[in-house]
Design a protein around this motif. Structure first.
Motif, PDB file in Angstrom:
ATOM      1  N   GLY A  42       6.971  -5.844  12.100  1.00 27.74           N
ATOM      2  CA  GLY A  42       6.393  -7.410  12.725  1.00 27.74           C
ATOM      3  C   GLY A  42       5.082  -7.488  12.813  1.00 27.74           C
ATOM      4  O   GLY A  42       4.678  -8.682  13.496  1.00 27.74           O
ATOM      5  N   ARG A  43       4.226  -6.471  12.535  1.00 19.97           N
ATOM      6  CA  ARG A  43       2.898  -6.500  12.587  1.00 19.97           C
ATOM      7  C   ARG A  43       2.248  -7.498  11.511  1.00 19.97           C
ATOM      8  O   ARG A  43       2.498  -7.193  10.221  1.00 19.97           O
ATOM      9  N   GLN A  44       1.468  -8.208  12.019  1.00 18.52           N
ATOM     10  CA  GLN A  44       0.898  -9.318  11.003  1.00 18.52           C
ATOM     11  C   GLN A  44      -0.026  -8.197  10.481  1.00 18.52           C
ATOM     12  O   GLN A  44      -1.146  -7.449  10.557  1.00 18.52           O
ATOM     13  N   ARG A  45       0.044  -8.631   9.102  1.00 21.47           N
ATOM     14  CA  ARG A  45      -0.916  -7.897   7.801  1.00 21.47           C
ATOM     15  C   ARG A  45      -2.043  -8.852   7.532  1.00 21.47           C
ATOM     16  O   ARG A  45      -1.940 -10.238   7.356  1.00 21.47           O
ATOM     17  N   SER A  46      -3.499  -8.261   7.290  1.00 17.51           N
ATOM     18  CA  SER A  46      -4.456  -9.189   6.827  1.00 17.51           C
ATOM     19  C   SER A  46      -4.773  -9.073   5.281  1.00 17.51           C
ATOM     20  O   SER A  46      -5.553  -9.809   4.783  1.00 17.51           O
ATOM     21  N   GLY A  47      -4.422  -8.086   4.693  1.00 20.53           N
ATOM     22  CA  GLY A  47      -4.728  -7.847   3.292  1.00 20.53           C
ATOM     23  C   GLY A  47      -4.080  -6.497   2.728  1.00 20.53           C
ATOM     24  O   GLY A  47      -3.692  -5.509   3.412  1.00 20.53           O
ATOM     25  N   VAL A  48      -4.013  -6.323   1.673  1.00 17.55           N
ATOM     26  CA  VAL A  48      -3.275  -5.205   0.968  1.00 17.55           C
ATOM     27  C   VAL A  48      -4.183  -4.287   0.325  1.00 17.55           C
ATOM     28  O   VAL A  48      -4.079  -3.083   0.717  1.00 17.55           O
ATOM     29  N   SER A  49      -5.763  -4.529   0.334  1.00 19.44           N
ATOM     30  CA  SER A  49      -6.636  -3.574   0.014  1.00 19.44           C
ATOM     31  C   SER A  49      -6.865  -2.510   1.007  1.00 19.44           C
ATOM     32  O   SER A  49      -6.980  -1.408   0.628  1.00 19.44           O
ATOM     33  N   ASN A  50      -7.003  -2.968   2.554  1.00 16.45           N
ATOM     34  CA  ASN A  50      -7.173  -2.001   3.288  1.00 16.45           C
ATOM     35  C   ASN A  50      -6.083  -0.917   3.620  1.00 16.45           C
ATOM     36  O   ASN A  50      -6.301   0.109   3.976  1.00 16.45           O
ATOM     37  N   THR A  51      -4.729  -1.460   3.339  1.00 17.16           N
ATOM     38  CA  THR A  51      -3.589  -0.694   3.348  1.00 17.16           C
ATOM     39  C   THR A  51      -3.694   0.362   2.108  1.00 17.16           C
ATOM     40  O   THR A  51      -3.199   1.466   2.351  1.00 17.16           O
ATOM     41  N   MET A  52      -4.003  -0.132   1.010  1.00 18.84           N
ATOM     42  CA  MET A  52      -3.996   0.759  -0.013  1.00 18.84           C
ATOM     43  C   MET A  52      -5.163   1.798   0.326  1.00 18.84           C
ATOM     44  O   MET A  52      -4.754   3.064  -0.090  1.00 18.84           O
ATOM     45  N   ARG A  53      -6.274   1.416   0.605  1.00 16.85           N
ATOM     46  CA  ARG A  53      -7.094   2.540   0.901  1.00 16.85           C
ATOM     47  C   ARG A  53      -6.652   3.371   1.887  1.00 16.85           C
ATOM     48  O   ARG A  53      -6.942   4.870   1.828  1.00 16.85           O
ATOM     49  N   SER A  54      -5.940   2.857   2.895  1.00 17.58           N
ATOM     50  CA  SER A  54      -5.409   3.811   4.100  1.00 17.58           C
ATOM     51  C   SER A  54      -4.551   4.880   3.558  1.00 17.58           C
ATOM     52  O   SER A  54      -4.373   5.932   3.660  1.00 17.58           O
ATOM     53  N   ARG A  55      -3.679   4.307   2.655  1.00 17.80           N
ATOM     54  CA  ARG A  55      -2.601   5.262   2.239  1.00 17.80           C
ATOM     55  C   ARG A  55      -3.200   6.257   1.084  1.00 17.80           C
ATOM     56  O   ARG A  55      -2.824   7.345   1.198  1.00 17.80           O
ATOM     57  N   ILE A  56      -4.039   5.906   0.341  1.00 14.05           N
ATOM     58  CA  ILE A  56      -4.854   6.755  -0.557  1.00 14.05           C
ATOM     59  C   ILE A  56      -5.496   7.830   0.186  1.00 14.05           C
ATOM     60  O   ILE A  56      -5.535   9.069  -0.292  1.00 14.05           O
ATOM     61  N   VAL A  57      -6.381   7.427   1.111  1.00 12.71           N
ATOM     62  CA  VAL A  57      -6.865   8.517   1.934  1.00 12.71           C
ATOM     63  C   VAL A  57      -5.934   9.544   2.915  1.00 12.71           C
ATOM     64  O   VAL A  57      -5.957  10.751   2.589  1.00 12.71           O
ATOM     65  N   ARG A  58      -4.962   9.028   3.420  1.00 11.17           N
ATOM     66  CA  ARG A  58      -3.793   9.568   4.252  1.00 11.17           C
ATOM     67  C   ARG A  58      -3.378  10.716   3.218  1.00 11.17           C
ATOM     68  O   ARG A  58      -3.108  11.820   3.473  1.00 11.17           O
ATOM     69  N   ILE A  59      -2.636  10.156   2.191  1.00 13.68           N
ATOM     70  CA  ILE A  59      -1.874  11.057   1.139  1.00 13.68           C
ATOM     71  C   ILE A  59      -3.069  11.694   0.126  1.00 13.68           C
ATOM     72  O   ILE A  59      -2.638  13.034  -0.105  1.00 13.68           O
ATOM     73  N   GLY A  60      -3.861  11.141  -0.167  1.00 13.83           N
ATOM     74  CA  GLY A  60      -4.885  11.845  -1.119  1.00 13.83           C
ATOM     75  C   GLY A  60      -5.562  13.249  -0.532  1.00 13.83           C
ATOM     76  O   GLY A  60      -5.616  14.092  -1.090  1.00 13.83           O
ATOM     77  N   ALA A  61      -5.833  13.008   0.790  1.00 18.04           N
ATOM     78  CA  ALA A  61      -6.323  14.201   1.536  1.00 18.04           C
ATOM     79  C   ALA A  61      -5.673  15.447   1.448  1.00 18.04           C
ATOM     80  O   ALA A  61      -6.097  16.355   1.694  1.00 18.04           O
TER      81      ALA A  61
END
Length: 93
Positions: A42-61
């Motif tokens: 239910g959380r409002q999203r502001s854009g895909v790019s920030n979410t993509m980066r966050s996932r890349i960092v979290r999983i990539g690390a």
């Protein structure tokens, strides 16, 4: 479980209420998970790019050395690793 690789395996197991080893997931754990995921849905999203980066960092690390991941982010026109991300994901390594 037939396939235990990737995020889909975990999502499928949760949906079935069965852990990857075939044992049942306790109802209290499933209830809490579903409650929190409902809040996130239910959380409002502001854009895909920030979410993509966050996932890349979290999983990539988990899989990629700090310097290499940082350069990969920069090469893909994402922001470089932040100090707090380095401390959190790489501080204990």
């Amino acid at each position: 479980m037939a396939d235990t690789k990737g995020a889909d395996a975990v999502d499928n197991a949760i949906a079935q209420g069965i852990d990857l080893d075939g044992s049942p997931i306790p109802a209290k754990k499933l209830e809490l998970y579903n409650q929190v995921m409902g809040l996130e849905a239910g959380r409002q999203r502001s854009g895909v790019s920030n979410t993509m980066r966050s996932r890349i960092v979290r999983i990539g690390a988990k899989h990629i050395a700090q310097e290499e991941l940082n350069q990969m982010l920069i090469d893909a026109d994402f922001a470089a690793l932040k100090e707090k991300e380095i401390a959190f994901y790489y501080g204990g390594k």
